[in-house]
Design a protein around this motif. Structure first.
Motif, PDB file in Angstrom:
ATOM      1  N   SER A 273      10.350   1.402  36.554  1.00  0.00           N
ATOM      2  CA  SER A 273      10.548   0.995  35.169  1.00  0.00           C
ATOM      3  C   SER A 273      11.926   1.434  34.677  1.00  0.00           C
ATOM      4  CB  SER A 273       9.468   1.622  34.273  1.00  0.00           C
ATOM      5  OG  SER A 273       9.845   1.586  32.919  1.00  0.00           O
ATOM      6  N   THR A 274      12.678   0.489  34.149  1.00  0.00           N
ATOM      7  CA  THR A 274      14.017   0.811  33.648  1.00  0.00           C
ATOM      8  C   THR A 274      13.935   1.805  32.492  1.00  0.00           C
ATOM      9  OG1 THR A 274      14.692  -1.444  34.220  1.00  0.00           O
ATOM     10  CG2 THR A 274      16.173  -0.184  32.823  1.00  0.00           C
ATOM     11  N   ARG A 275      12.994   1.609  31.588  1.00  0.00           N
ATOM     12  CA  ARG A 275      12.892   2.503  30.430  1.00  0.00           C
ATOM     13  C   ARG A 275      12.495   3.918  30.855  1.00  0.00           C
ATOM     14  NH1 ARG A 275      13.109   2.861  25.165  1.00  0.00           N
ATOM     15  NH2 ARG A 275      11.714   4.263  24.033  1.00  0.00           N
ATOM     16  N   ILE A 276      11.527   4.044  31.752  1.00  0.00           N
ATOM     17  CA  ILE A 276      11.099   5.378  32.179  1.00  0.00           C
ATOM     18  C   ILE A 276      12.250   6.099  32.872  1.00  0.00           C
ATOM     19  CG2 ILE A 276       9.588   6.623  33.783  1.00  0.00           C
ATOM     20  CD1 ILE A 276       7.415   4.581  33.144  1.00  0.00           C
ATOM     21  N   ARG A 277      13.010   5.387  33.716  1.00  0.00           N
ATOM     22  CA  ARG A 277      14.148   6.023  34.377  1.00  0.00           C
ATOM     23  C   ARG A 277      15.227   6.429  33.366  1.00  0.00           C
ATOM     24  NH1 ARG A 277      16.697   2.535  37.812  1.00  0.00           N
ATOM     25  NH2 ARG A 277      15.394   0.741  37.306  1.00  0.00           N
ATOM     26  N   GLY A 278      15.384   5.612  32.304  1.00  0.00           N
ATOM     27  CA  GLY A 278      16.346   5.965  31.265  1.00  0.00           C
ATOM     28  C   GLY A 278      15.938   7.203  30.497  1.00  0.00           C
ATOM     29  N   LEU A 279      14.649   7.295  30.155  1.00  0.00           N
ATOM     30  CA  LEU A 279      14.152   8.485  29.455  1.00  0.00           C
ATOM     31  C   LEU A 279      14.246   9.720  30.348  1.00  0.00           C
ATOM     32  CD1 LEU A 279      11.008   6.909  27.751  1.00  0.00           C
ATOM     33  CD2 LEU A 279      13.141   7.572  26.633  1.00  0.00           C
ATOM     34  N   ALA A 280      13.969   9.537  31.642  1.00  0.00           N
ATOM     35  CA  ALA A 280      14.086  10.653  32.580  1.00  0.00           C
ATOM     36  C   ALA A 280      15.531  11.134  32.673  1.00  0.00           C
ATOM     37  CB  ALA A 280      13.573  10.233  33.956  1.00  0.00           C
ATOM     38  N   ALA A 281      16.474  10.180  32.662  1.00  0.00           N
ATOM     39  CA  ALA A 281      17.884  10.566  32.734  1.00  0.00           C
ATOM     40  C   ALA A 281      18.296  11.364  31.501  1.00  0.00           C
ATOM     41  CB  ALA A 281      18.746   9.316  32.880  1.00  0.00           C
ATOM     42  N   GLN A 282      17.775  10.987  30.347  1.00  0.00           N
ATOM     43  CA  GLN A 282      18.085  11.760  29.131  1.00  0.00           C
ATOM     44  C   GLN A 282      17.596  13.201  29.258  1.00  0.00           C
ATOM     45  OE1 GLN A 282      16.426   9.552  25.804  1.00  0.00           O
ATOM     46  NE2 GLN A 282      18.447   8.735  25.300  1.00  0.00           N
ATOM     47  N   ARG A 283      16.345  13.357  29.687  1.00  0.00           N
ATOM     48  CA  ARG A 283      15.812  14.722  29.835  1.00  0.00           C
ATOM     49  C   ARG A 283      16.571  15.481  30.921  1.00  0.00           C
ATOM     50  NH1 ARG A 283      14.280  13.362  25.949  1.00  0.00           N
ATOM     51  NH2 ARG A 283      12.213  13.307  25.002  1.00  0.00           N
ATOM     52  N   ARG A 284      16.962  14.765  31.953  1.00  0.00           N
ATOM     53  CA  ARG A 284      17.706  15.432  33.026  1.00  0.00           C
ATOM     54  C   ARG A 284      19.044  15.951  32.498  1.00  0.00           C
ATOM     55  NH1 ARG A 284      18.581  12.897  39.072  1.00  0.00           N
ATOM     56  NH2 ARG A 284      19.703  14.650  39.988  1.00  0.00           N
ATOM     57  N   ALA A 285      19.689  15.170  31.629  1.00  0.00           N
ATOM     58  CA  ALA A 285      20.942  15.623  31.019  1.00  0.00           C
ATOM     59  C   ALA A 285      20.715  16.908  30.228  1.00  0.00           C
ATOM     60  CB  ALA A 285      21.502  14.534  30.114  1.00  0.00           C
TER      61      ALA A 285
ATOM     62  N   GLU B 247      25.764  22.883  33.310  1.00  0.00           N
ATOM     63  CA  GLU B 247      26.363  21.975  34.295  1.00  0.00           C
ATOM     64  C   GLU B 247      26.921  20.744  33.581  1.00  0.00           C
ATOM     65  OE1 GLU B 247      23.254  23.388  37.834  1.00  0.00           O
ATOM     66  OE2 GLU B 247      22.998  21.431  36.861  1.00  0.00           O
ATOM     67  N   ASP B 248      28.169  20.878  33.087  1.00  0.00           N
ATOM     68  CA  ASP B 248      28.778  19.840  32.258  1.00  0.00           C
ATOM     69  C   ASP B 248      28.846  18.484  32.957  1.00  0.00           C
ATOM     70  OD1 ASP B 248      29.703  22.535  31.440  1.00  0.00           O
ATOM     71  OD2 ASP B 248      30.814  21.435  29.906  1.00  0.00           O
ATOM     72  N   ALA B 249      29.426  18.443  34.155  1.00  0.00           N
ATOM     73  CA  ALA B 249      29.648  17.173  34.830  1.00  0.00           C
ATOM     74  C   ALA B 249      28.334  16.444  35.091  1.00  0.00           C
ATOM     75  CB  ALA B 249      30.402  17.403  36.140  1.00  0.00           C
ATOM     76  N   GLU B 250      27.343  17.180  35.599  1.00  0.00           N
ATOM     77  CA  GLU B 250      26.046  16.561  35.879  1.00  0.00           C
ATOM     78  C   GLU B 250      25.387  16.065  34.596  1.00  0.00           C
ATOM     79  OE1 GLU B 250      27.108  19.387  36.956  1.00  0.00           O
ATOM     80  OE2 GLU B 250      26.759  19.635  39.116  1.00  0.00           O
ATOM     81  N   CYS B 251      25.546  16.837  33.522  1.00  0.00           N
ATOM     82  CA  CYS B 251      24.983  16.455  32.227  1.00  0.00           C
ATOM     83  C   CYS B 251      25.573  15.127  31.751  1.00  0.00           C
ATOM     84  CB  CYS B 251      25.234  17.560  31.199  1.00  0.00           C
ATOM     85  SG  CYS B 251      24.762  17.121  29.512  1.00  0.00           S
ATOM     86  N   PHE B 252      26.878  14.997  31.777  1.00  0.00           N
ATOM     87  CA  PHE B 252      27.517  13.777  31.271  1.00  0.00           C
ATOM     88  C   PHE B 252      27.223  12.577  32.161  1.00  0.00           C
ATOM     89  CE2 PHE B 252      30.660  16.935  29.379  1.00  0.00           C
ATOM     90  CZ  PHE B 252      29.990  16.955  28.160  1.00  0.00           C
ATOM     91  N   ARG B 253      27.095  12.795  33.475  1.00  0.00           N
ATOM     92  CA  ARG B 253      26.723  11.682  34.358  1.00  0.00           C
ATOM     93  C   ARG B 253      25.320  11.186  34.020  1.00  0.00           C
ATOM     94  NH1 ARG B 253      29.744  14.320  38.567  1.00  0.00           N
ATOM     95  NH2 ARG B 253      27.913  15.521  39.199  1.00  0.00           N
ATOM     96  N   ALA B 254      24.419  12.132  33.761  1.00  0.00           N
ATOM     97  CA  ALA B 254      23.052  11.743  33.416  1.00  0.00           C
ATOM     98  C   ALA B 254      23.010  11.023  32.077  1.00  0.00           C
ATOM     99  CB  ALA B 254      22.150  12.977  33.386  1.00  0.00           C
ATOM    100  N   LEU B 255      23.824  11.465  31.106  1.00  0.00           N
ATOM    101  CA  LEU B 255      23.870  10.778  29.812  1.00  0.00           C
ATOM    102  C   LEU B 255      24.373   9.353  29.965  1.00  0.00           C
ATOM    103  CD1 LEU B 255      25.249  13.557  27.402  1.00  0.00           C
ATOM    104  CD2 LEU B 255      22.958  12.550  27.382  1.00  0.00           C
ATOM    105  N   ASP B 256      25.409   9.161  30.779  1.00  0.00           N
ATOM    106  CA  ASP B 256      25.933   7.814  31.010  1.00  0.00           C
ATOM    107  C   ASP B 256      24.877   6.930  31.666  1.00  0.00           C
ATOM    108  OD1 ASP B 256      28.367   8.486  29.909  1.00  0.00           O
ATOM    109  OD2 ASP B 256      29.346   8.880  31.837  1.00  0.00           O
ATOM    110  N   ARG B 257      24.175   7.497  32.647  1.00  0.00           N
ATOM    111  CA  ARG B 257      23.138   6.721  33.330  1.00  0.00           C
ATOM    112  C   ARG B 257      22.018   6.360  32.349  1.00  0.00           C
ATOM    113  NH1 ARG B 257      22.609   9.879  36.994  1.00  0.00           N
ATOM    114  NH2 ARG B 257      20.629  10.961  36.624  1.00  0.00           N
ATOM    115  N   ALA B 258      21.651   7.291  31.473  1.00  0.00           N
ATOM    116  CA  ALA B 258      20.601   7.028  30.488  1.00  0.00           C
ATOM    117  C   ALA B 258      21.010   5.907  29.544  1.00  0.00           C
ATOM    118  CB  ALA B 258      20.295   8.300  29.699  1.00  0.00           C
ATOM    119  N   THR B 259      22.261   5.932  29.094  1.00  0.00           N
ATOM    120  CA  THR B 259      22.743   4.892  28.191  1.00  0.00           C
ATOM    121  C   THR B 259      22.663   3.515  28.842  1.00  0.00           C
ATOM    122  OG1 THR B 259      24.241   6.438  27.068  1.00  0.00           O
ATOM    123  CG2 THR B 259      24.725   4.087  26.871  1.00  0.00           C
ATOM    124  N   GLU B 260      23.089   3.426  30.094  1.00  0.00           N
ATOM    125  CA  GLU B 260      23.072   2.145  30.797  1.00  0.00           C
ATOM    126  C   GLU B 260      21.639   1.656  30.997  1.00  0.00           C
ATOM    127  OE1 GLU B 260      22.677  -0.761  33.717  1.00  0.00           O
ATOM    128  OE2 GLU B 260      22.159   1.325  34.225  1.00  0.00           O
TER     129      GLU B 260
END
Length: 455
Positions: A283-295, A303-316
């Motif tokens: 599910s695209t939405r579930i993966r997006g919500l997971a990416a937000q929590r992961r950030a 972990e700045d770099a990993e956080c911002f990568r996860a935020l970008d992935r969540a937005t997409e």
């Protein structure tokens, strides 16, 4: 289950050959004999009297008591001359003794919910708890499930969907003690509905919605400060969703477990749970919500770099999910928050705050509070608490104090453990400025709000 329905004294029973009813027979035996003598099949009789074949079969086997209406319908369909109706006379209205019951509206009530043994409601006389000689139950009745026919469970589903939406709205205005009672009883009613549904597709649809009720009950439990209950309800949600043919929902419950870990300030567990959710879900939405929590988990770990990568992935992912939802015709409730209009900014601001980048956090959070509907008190208070904390740590103490009232006016009503945790952190920050009148006033308001909630 009863073995059959006994004929009351005085009820006449026709005798005779063929389709006649013999003395001493149960209603079920008499019905089967009369039907077979008339040359009618079980399904044929069921169709002619507008009952399900399963219902008629259970009556014939003594597993279900016939109603007077059922008996009359069978009598007419089988031309039994009133013999079947006579075995189930119309229920009268007996004189009921008025119980010597207290009239207080605060008397204790208990609802026992079960699938195998039926449900029972009991009202108790409080005086009986102190005096064992008194009968404790002053009013009780069993709640017996009726059979569900084709199409009825689908019709009920739309009503329960509306009820779920109302429960989520109610959860924005009141605490878990109010909302959870509605959620749990509704969920049990849905379990009974699913169990008696005759079509697999109907049963699965009801169970999938029941899973949503269970997941939201888990969130209410977390808001009440009971992580153990939250995880228990999360597990129930997985079981219901799996039975409803939705294995994807198990991935979302990993996001819910990450929520619990996040509020425990356990960044590593938060990241691990969300990684598992992203890997397991399609599910695209579930993966997006997971990416937000992961950030957010990475932010806790610094972990700045990993956080911002996860935020970008969540937005997409969430942008793509929003486009997909425009063509979604399932009608099932949206997973995740529905009251934070600018959820991405809230999560990003939260992450920036936990990374120690407080001024940037304020910049992301400052404009979001006004976008949250006024009636969404829980969401507004949660957002305001995080904004006030970021403002205080950025040195904007006066602005932080002005936001505090938005939180304290709601926290005692919505009863949120997550909001209380942020208020406690904010109070510790304010106590470092004992000479500042704004800080003293805001700290006093927080203390009063937390004390009011704890009583």
């Amino acid at each position: 289950m009863t073995a059959g329905v006994r004929r009351p004294e005085g009820a006449s029973v026709a005798e005779g050959g063929g389709g006649g009813v013999g003395h001493g027979e149960s209603f079920g035996v008499a019905l089967r004999r009369t039907r077979e003598a008339a040359g009618r099949s079980l399904g044929d009789l069921a169709r002619s009297i507008n009952y399900s074949k399963s219902h008629v079969s259970k009556v014939e086997r003594g597993q279900k008591n016939p109603s007077p209406d059922f008996a009359r319908a069978c009598d007419r369909a089988l031309d039994a001359g009133g013999a079947l109706s006579a075995m189930v006379p119309a229920r009268g209205t007996p004189d009921l003794p008025v119980p010597d019951a207290p009239t207080e509206w605060t008397m204790p009530w208990m609802l026992r919910m079960s699938l195998d043994h039926g449900n029972d409601f009991v009202a108790y006389d409080e005086k009986a708890w102190a005096d064992p000689s008194l009968k404790p139950g002053i009013m009780s009745w069993p709640l017996v499930s009726a059979p569900v026919f084709d199409g009825e469970s689908r019709e009920a589903l739309s009503h329960f969907s509306s009820l779920f939406a109302e429960c989520r709205n109610l959860g924005q205005s009141f605490g878990p003690a109010v909302v959870t009672q509605i959620l749990v009883t509704s969920m049990n009613a849905m379990r009974g509905l699913a169990r008696s549904a005759t079509r697999d597709t109907d049963r699965q649809a009801v169970l999938r919605l029941a899973a949503r009720f269970a997941e939201y009950t888990g969130w209410m439990s977390q808001e009440a400060g009971d992580d153990r209950a939250s995880l228990w309800w999360t597990d129930r949600a997985v079981a219901l969703a799996n039975a409803g043919g939705d294995p994807e929902f198990a991935a979302y419950t990993q996001v819910r477990r990450a929520d619990v870990a996040l509020y425990r300030m356990d960044g590593r567990a938060t990241v691990d749970y969300t990684r598992a959710a992203e890997e397991a879900s399609r599910s695209t939405r579930i993966r997006g919500l997971a990416a937000q929590r992961r950030a957010q988990g990475h932010a806790l770990l610094g972990e700045d770099a990993e956080c911002f990568r996860a935020l970008d992935r969540a937005t997409e992912l969430l942008s793509r999910a929003a486009r997909e939802s425009e063509t979604d015709s399932s009608g099932e409730p949206v997973i995740g928050s529905m009251h934070l209009a600018q959820l991405a900014d809230f999560v990003a601001g939260w992450c920036l705050h936990d990374l120690g980048r407080t001024e940037e956090a304020v910049g992301r959070l400052a404009g979001g509070l006004d976008a949250i509907p006024v009636h969404a008190r829980r969401a507004r208070a949660r957002y305001a608490a995080r904004l006030a904390l970021a403002l205080a740590e950025a040195g904007e103490l006066q602005s932080a104090c002005s936001v505090v009232e938005t939180v304290t006016s709601s926290v005692s009503v919505v009863d949120s453990a997550t909001i209380r945790a942020d208020l406690q952190r904010l109070a510790r920050r304010l106590h470092r400025r004992p000479r500042d009148p704004d800080a003293r006033l805001a700290a006093a308001r927080i203390a009063a709000a937390l004390n009011t909630e704890s009583r």
